[in-house]
Design a protein around this motif. Sequence first.
Motif, PDB file in Angstrom:
ATOM      1  N   ILE A  66     -18.122   5.506   8.070  1.00 26.47           N
ATOM      2  CA  ILE A  66     -16.957   5.716   7.214  1.00 26.47           C
ATOM      3  C   ILE A  66     -16.288   6.989   7.717  1.00 26.47           C
ATOM      4  N   GLU A  67     -14.981   6.930   7.911  1.00 28.70           N
ATOM      5  CA  GLU A  67     -14.253   8.092   8.426  1.00 28.70           C
ATOM      6  C   GLU A  67     -13.170   8.511   7.439  1.00 28.70           C
ATOM      7  N   VAL A  68     -13.251   9.749   6.960  1.00 24.70           N
ATOM      8  CA  VAL A  68     -12.222  10.287   6.071  1.00 24.70           C
ATOM      9  C   VAL A  68     -11.031  10.661   6.953  1.00 24.70           C
ATOM     10  N   LEU A  69      -9.881  10.053   6.662  1.00 19.70           N
ATOM     11  CA  LEU A  69      -8.697  10.204   7.513  1.00 19.70           C
ATOM     12  C   LEU A  69      -7.744  11.301   7.048  1.00 19.70           C
ATOM     13  N   ALA A  70      -7.567  11.417   5.727  1.00 14.75           N
ATOM     14  CA  ALA A  70      -6.555  12.348   5.217  1.00 14.75           C
ATOM     15  C   ALA A  70      -6.799  12.647   3.746  1.00 14.75           C
ATOM     16  N   VAL A  71      -6.286  13.792   3.306  1.00 15.76           N
ATOM     17  CA  VAL A  71      -6.279  14.165   1.894  1.00 15.76           C
ATOM     18  C   VAL A  71      -4.849  14.596   1.601  1.00 15.76           C
ATOM     19  N   ILE A  72      -4.166  13.808   0.771  1.00 15.66           N
ATOM     20  CA  ILE A  72      -2.750  14.088   0.511  1.00 15.66           C
ATOM     21  C   ILE A  72      -2.490  14.152  -0.990  1.00 15.66           C
ATOM     22  N   HIS A  73      -1.369  14.776  -1.348  1.00 17.32           N
ATOM     23  CA  HIS A  73      -0.965  14.871  -2.746  1.00 17.32           C
ATOM     24  C   HIS A  73      -0.466  13.508  -3.204  1.00 17.32           C
ATOM     25  N   LYS A  74      -0.775  13.145  -4.439  1.00 16.58           N
ATOM     26  CA  LYS A  74      -0.395  11.827  -4.965  1.00 16.58           C
ATOM     27  C   LYS A  74       1.110  11.613  -5.027  1.00 16.58           C
ATOM     28  N   ARG A  75       1.868  12.659  -5.201  1.00 14.75           N
ATOM     29  CA  ARG A  75       3.327  12.511  -5.310  1.00 14.75           C
ATOM     30  C   ARG A  75       4.003  12.309  -3.955  1.00 14.75           C
ATOM     31  N   ARG A  76       3.284  12.601  -2.903  1.00 15.99           N
ATOM     32  CA  ARG A  76       3.863  12.505  -1.570  1.00 15.99           C
ATOM     33  C   ARG A  76       3.987  11.049  -1.143  1.00 15.99           C
ATOM     34  N   HIS A  77       5.138  10.682  -0.598  1.00 17.76           N
ATOM     35  CA  HIS A  77       5.332   9.331  -0.072  1.00 17.76           C
ATOM     36  C   HIS A  77       4.553   9.218   1.230  1.00 17.76           C
ATOM     37  N   LEU A  78       3.792   8.173   1.365  1.00 16.70           N
ATOM     38  CA  LEU A  78       2.922   7.993   2.515  1.00 16.70           C
ATOM     39  C   LEU A  78       3.512   6.997   3.499  1.00 16.70           C
ATOM     40  N   GLU A  79       3.612   7.416   4.747  1.00 15.79           N
ATOM     41  CA  GLU A  79       4.041   6.528   5.830  1.00 15.79           C
ATOM     42  C   GLU A  79       2.811   6.174   6.651  1.00 15.79           C
ATOM     43  N   ARG A 108      -5.162  12.237  -3.087  1.00 17.19           N
ATOM     44  CA  ARG A 108      -5.670  10.956  -2.606  1.00 17.19           C
ATOM     45  C   ARG A 108      -6.517  11.236  -1.367  1.00 17.19           C
ATOM     46  N   ILE A 109      -7.737  10.738  -1.366  1.00 13.77           N
ATOM     47  CA  ILE A 109      -8.629  10.883  -0.219  1.00 13.77           C
ATOM     48  C   ILE A 109      -8.625   9.531   0.494  1.00 13.77           C
ATOM     49  N   LEU A 110      -8.024   9.481   1.674  1.00 17.53           N
ATOM     50  CA  LEU A 110      -7.916   8.231   2.415  1.00 17.53           C
ATOM     51  C   LEU A 110      -9.044   8.129   3.433  1.00 17.53           C
ATOM     52  N   TYR A 111      -9.660   6.964   3.486  1.00 18.36           N
ATOM     53  CA  TYR A 111     -10.758   6.776   4.432  1.00 18.36           C
ATOM     54  C   TYR A 111     -10.717   5.380   5.023  1.00 18.36           C
ATOM     55  N   GLU A 112     -11.390   5.233   6.146  1.00 19.05           N
ATOM     56  CA  GLU A 112     -11.436   3.949   6.838  1.00 19.05           C
ATOM     57  C   GLU A 112     -12.877   3.500   6.995  1.00 19.05           C
ATOM     58  N   ILE A 113     -13.103   2.233   6.708  1.00 18.09           N
ATOM     59  CA  ILE A 113     -14.417   1.634   6.938  1.00 18.09           C
ATOM     60  C   ILE A 113     -14.398   1.146   8.386  1.00 18.09           C
TER      61      ILE A 113
END
Length: 99
Positions: free
Chosen positions: A78-91, A67-72
């Motif tokens: 546009i700022e890319v915030l994080a790249v995490i595995h889909k199975r990982r629980h996100l806090e 998952r590529i998380l970004y903020e408008i």
Amino acid sequence: MKWTAHAKSQVRHIHDYIAQGSPLYAQRVSEELIKKTIGLDALPRKGRKVPELNEDAIRELGLYSYRILYEIKSDDLIEVLAVIHKRRHLEAEEIPRGQ
């Protein structure tokens, strides 16, 4: 578009992990993660809202098992915030913002 240091570090970590088994595939995945974000400046709402956060400005794109998380931030940032595995629980507090 801007990548945070945190997001860049995560892509390097993903690359290094995959490279243990296949350096070629690691390079391909890293490049495709970055390429996936090209065009977000023109279409910032392309990704879906991150369900765990339910904030309109925080969105995500999927690629492979990531998952590529970004903020408008604004119409022209546009700022890319994080790249995490889909199975990982996100806090919510795991996503670095305002850096």
